[in-house]
Design an enzyme around this catalytic site. Sequence first.
Site: not given
Length: 255
Positions: A50, A52, A111, A202
Amino acid sequence: MPRYALKIEYQGAPFAGWQRQKDQPSVQGAVEAALARLEPGPHTIAAAGRTDAGVHALGQVAHCDLQKDWAPFRLSEALNYHLKPAPVAVLAVARVAEEWHARFSAIERQYLFRILERRAPATHDKGQVWRIGHPLDLDAMRAGAAMLVGRHDFTTFRSSICQAASPVKTLDELRIERVEGLSGPEVHFHVRARSFLHNQVRSFVGTLERVGAGAWTPEDVRKALEACDRAACGPVCPPEGLYLERVGYPEAVFD
């Protein structure tokens, strides 16, 4: 019911994230609405992760169950037609076993985070990169990143609203490189693990940017990790440079 795996690319800026939300646009909602144009709904799809609000995907994977036995190519073409004009594209479709699950069958996620190194504001890449107006020391950032690879308690780099049962995760790769992008030099972070905590990537990038800028030392990263305290984390970077790049499975899903 036939089950299909979908490989999906999207820009995150117009969406409140992947997950369907009642009063806000979501990527899941856009794909489910396209499916409803093909077969009467409601449809519920499951994704490998999921993302953001504002986070993009190059290779998100989801699955859906349909009544009709679709040829994979025809299903992808039909979905892309009904997804317009949303910035979402189905790159590939594959028929999978009924027990196959986009999330639970996955063995790794990868990622990509893009930083644009230039003083001028981003124009063509606006919303696609995190622009930094100062040069970054890659050697220092790589030294700091090395502290994070392996199995650790990542409480420091975990959002306070994270719902994961445990903060202990194994980080398989955190590779940093400089490449020449269309708008100038970029620093790319390639981060790979079986699963991630909320805001973990992040948090990594925001902390390592401080190392690259000279505000932190690589040793400060180790101390922050060992503190197991969210307050010890560096700043969390903005979402626009983050991409879900790839999802890995035990066997190839898409030809």
